[in-house]
Scaffold this motif. Structure first.
Motif, mmCIF file in Angstrom:
data_model
loop_
_atom_site.group_PDB
_atom_site.id
_atom_site.type_symbol
_atom_site.label_atom_id
_atom_site.label_comp_id
_atom_site.label_asym_id
_atom_site.label_seq_id
_atom_site.Cartn_x
_atom_site.Cartn_y
_atom_site.Cartn_z
ATOM 1 N N ASP A 101 0.835 -1.216 0.000
ATOM 2 C CA ASP A 101 0.000 0.000 0.000
ATOM 3 C C ASP A 101 0.866 1.261 0.000
ATOM 4 O OD1 ASP A 101 -2.340 -1.418 -0.088
ATOM 5 O OD2 ASP A 101 -2.779 -1.215 2.070
ATOM 6 N N ALA A 102 1.957 1.245 0.750
ATOM 7 C CA ALA A 102 2.862 2.403 0.775
ATOM 8 C C ALA A 102 3.528 2.591 -0.583
ATOM 9 C CB ALA A 102 3.915 2.227 1.877
ATOM 10 N N GLN A 103 3.890 1.496 -1.239
ATOM 11 C CA GLN A 103 4.490 1.604 -2.574
ATOM 12 C C GLN A 103 3.478 2.157 -3.582
ATOM 13 O OE1 GLN A 103 7.203 -1.504 -4.019
ATOM 14 N NE2 GLN A 103 6.741 -2.583 -2.093
ATOM 15 N N ARG A 104 2.241 1.700 -3.506
ATOM 16 C CA ARG A 104 1.214 2.220 -4.418
ATOM 17 C C ARG A 104 0.986 3.722 -4.193
ATOM 18 N NH1 ARG A 104 -0.518 -3.156 -4.109
ATOM 19 N NH2 ARG A 104 -1.709 -2.956 -2.191
ATOM 20 N N LEU A 105 1.024 4.159 -2.944
ATOM 21 C CA LEU A 105 0.882 5.584 -2.642
ATOM 22 C C LEU A 105 2.058 6.369 -3.235
ATOM 23 C CD1 LEU A 105 -0.578 7.928 -1.272
ATOM 24 C CD2 LEU A 105 0.608 7.309 0.860
ATOM 25 N N THR A 106 3.260 5.855 -3.094
ATOM 26 C CA THR A 106 4.443 6.508 -3.680
ATOM 27 C C THR A 106 4.272 6.631 -5.195
ATOM 28 O OG1 THR A 106 5.882 5.693 -1.922
ATOM 29 C CG2 THR A 106 6.948 6.333 -3.990
ATOM 30 N N ILE A 107 3.826 5.564 -5.838
ATOM 31 C CA ILE A 107 3.634 5.564 -7.296
ATOM 32 C C ILE A 107 2.558 6.571 -7.701
ATOM 33 C CG2 ILE A 107 2.812 4.157 -9.235
ATOM 34 C CD1 ILE A 107 4.194 1.747 -7.739
ATOM 35 N N ALA A 108 1.461 6.621 -6.951
ATOM 36 C CA ALA A 108 0.391 7.590 -7.249
ATOM 37 C C ALA A 108 0.928 9.012 -7.166
ATOM 38 C CB ALA A 108 -0.785 7.392 -6.302
ATOM 39 N N ALA A 138 9.221 -1.298 -10.646
ATOM 40 C CA ALA A 138 8.497 -1.580 -11.896
ATOM 41 C C ALA A 138 8.021 -0.275 -12.527
ATOM 42 C CB ALA A 138 7.327 -2.526 -11.636
ATOM 43 N N TYR A 139 7.532 0.656 -11.696
ATOM 44 C CA TYR A 139 7.110 1.969 -12.197
ATOM 45 C C TYR A 139 8.298 2.725 -12.793
ATOM 46 C CZ TYR A 139 5.463 6.779 -12.289
ATOM 47 O OH TYR A 139 5.150 8.056 -12.700
ATOM 48 N N LEU A 140 9.405 2.743 -12.078
ATOM 49 C CA LEU A 140 10.595 3.440 -12.583
ATOM 50 C C LEU A 140 11.083 2.800 -13.879
ATOM 51 C CD1 LEU A 140 12.531 4.035 -9.232
ATOM 52 C CD2 LEU A 140 11.258 5.738 -10.570
ATOM 53 N N ASP A 141 11.100 1.480 -13.950
ATOM 54 C CA ASP A 141 11.543 0.791 -15.169
ATOM 55 C C ASP A 141 10.639 1.124 -16.359
ATOM 56 O OD1 ASP A 141 13.601 -0.392 -13.750
ATOM 57 O OD2 ASP A 141 12.582 -2.339 -13.552
ATOM 58 N N GLU A 142 9.356 1.288 -16.105
ATOM 59 C CA GLU A 142 8.407 1.594 -17.177
ATOM 60 C C GLU A 142 8.550 3.028 -17.679
ATOM 61 O OE1 GLU A 142 3.579 1.913 -17.898
ATOM 62 O OE2 GLU A 142 4.323 0.769 -16.174
ATOM 63 N N HIS A 143 8.829 3.966 -16.786
ATOM 64 C CA HIS A 143 8.797 5.388 -17.141
ATOM 65 C C HIS A 143 10.159 6.073 -17.247
ATOM 66 C CE1 HIS A 143 4.426 5.561 -16.834
ATOM 67 N NE2 HIS A 143 4.549 4.784 -15.769
ATOM 68 N N TYR A 144 11.205 5.440 -16.780
ATOM 69 C CA TYR A 144 12.532 6.065 -16.731
ATOM 70 C C TYR A 144 13.571 5.165 -17.394
ATOM 71 C CZ TYR A 144 10.590 9.360 -13.359
ATOM 72 O OH TYR A 144 9.825 10.330 -12.758
ATOM 73 N N GLU A 145 14.671 5.790 -17.808
ATOM 74 C CA GLU A 145 15.801 5.029 -18.339
ATOM 75 C C GLU A 145 17.090 5.535 -17.705
ATOM 76 O OE1 GLU A 145 16.112 5.668 -22.557
ATOM 77 O OE2 GLU A 145 15.800 7.812 -22.377
ATOM 78 N N ALA A 146 18.024 4.621 -17.529
ATOM 79 C CA ALA A 146 19.321 4.981 -16.962
ATOM 80 C C ALA A 146 20.106 5.773 -18.003
ATOM 81 C CB ALA A 146 20.083 3.727 -16.562
ATOM 82 N N VAL A 147 20.636 6.939 -17.586
ATOM 83 C CA VAL A 147 21.368 7.795 -18.527
ATOM 84 C C VAL A 147 22.785 8.110 -18.072
ATOM 85 C CG1 VAL A 147 19.288 8.806 -19.556
ATOM 86 C CG2 VAL A 147 20.341 9.913 -17.563
ATOM 87 N N GLY A 157 27.786 5.495 -4.935
ATOM 88 C CA GLY A 157 27.502 5.168 -6.326
ATOM 89 C C GLY A 157 26.075 5.554 -6.643
ATOM 90 N N VAL A 158 25.891 6.441 -7.635
ATOM 91 C CA VAL A 158 24.563 6.947 -7.973
ATOM 92 C C VAL A 158 24.305 6.747 -9.461
ATOM 93 C CG1 VAL A 158 23.110 9.020 -8.105
ATOM 94 C CG2 VAL A 158 24.582 8.657 -6.122
ATOM 95 N N GLN A 159 23.128 6.234 -9.737
ATOM 96 C CA GLN A 159 22.661 6.073 -11.117
ATOM 97 C C GLN A 159 21.592 7.128 -11.370
ATOM 98 O OE1 GLN A 159 20.276 2.520 -11.924
ATOM 99 N NE2 GLN A 159 21.418 2.273 -13.830
ATOM 100 N N LEU A 160 21.743 7.871 -12.453
ATOM 101 C CA LEU A 160 20.771 8.886 -12.854
ATOM 102 C C LEU A 160 19.789 8.268 -13.836
ATOM 103 C CD1 LEU A 160 19.812 11.899 -13.001
ATOM 104 C CD2 LEU A 160 21.385 12.136 -14.944
ATOM 105 N N LEU A 161 18.508 8.355 -13.506
ATOM 106 C CA LEU A 161 17.448 7.943 -14.413
ATOM 107 C C LEU A 161 16.728 9.192 -14.886
ATOM 108 C CD1 LEU A 161 15.741 5.039 -12.378
ATOM 109 C CD2 LEU A 161 17.710 4.901 -13.903
#
Length: 181
Positions: A101-108, A138-147, A157-161
């Motif tokens: 439920d907390a993850q769904r709220l974050t996604i919303a 899953a939300y990040l993978d659908e809407h973002y890409e690693a750049v 170590g930081v990855q920018l999406l």
């Protein structure tokens, strides 16, 4: 002992010297914060920490009203960059807010906010994040890409999406990372 300590502390604060001294001291603190929190003051400083460079990147390369999703614990980065946190969390680490439920709220929240970029840990930190937050990742993978990726201060170590539909408008020279205005 507490009373003596209190008297020593009040005396050390110079509050008894002059009633205007605390106000003057507060003014000095405000001046120092204005200069230290002004990221342009750090550009040519040889002692500039890498996380300041990351804050400079966010300030220069995202819109002022944008939010930034930050998975690792780096509260100074958003504060210094003057960017609001995304998804309702200043950071999102395993063990906190990972119930479905907390993850769904974050996604919303992420869906309602302007979040051009996200910062994730690399390596084991990223694997732990993915395991703990399968819905968010899953939300990040659908809407973002690693750049881009970078190791800040030799330990973060930081990855920018970036959102998949965004195109870079320029590059931030200090990191050679793309900008998204």
């Amino acid at each position: 002992a507490m009373t003596v300590n209190l008297y020593d502390r009040v005396d050390g604060a110079a509050m008894m010297d002059d009633v205007s001294k605390p106000v003057k001291q507060a003014g000095h603190i405000v001046d120092r914060l204005r200069s230290e929190w002004n990221l342009s003051a750090w550009v040519d400083r040889p002692d500039r920490p890498d996380l300041i460079t990351l804050a400079m990147y966010l300030e220069a390369c995202t819109p002022p009203d944008a939010r930034v999703f930050v998975q690792p614990y780096m509260p100074q980065v958003l504060g210094l960059s003057r960017r609001a946190f995304a998804g309702g969390h200043a950071d999102l680490r395993p063990g906190f807010f990972n119930a479905p439920d907390a993850q769904r709220l974050t996604i919303a929240r992420l869906g309602r906010q302007d979040v051009p970029v996200a910062l994730l840990e690399t390596d084991a930190g990223n694997r732990n994040f993915r395991k703990s937050f399968p819905l968010v990742t899953a939300y990040l993978d659908e809407h973002y890409e690693a750049v881009a990726t970078h190791v800040f201060d030799g330990r973060f170590g930081v990855q920018l999406l970036a959102r998949k539909e965004l195109r870079s408008t320029q590059r931030f020279a200090l990191l050679d990372w793309p900008c998204y205005h």
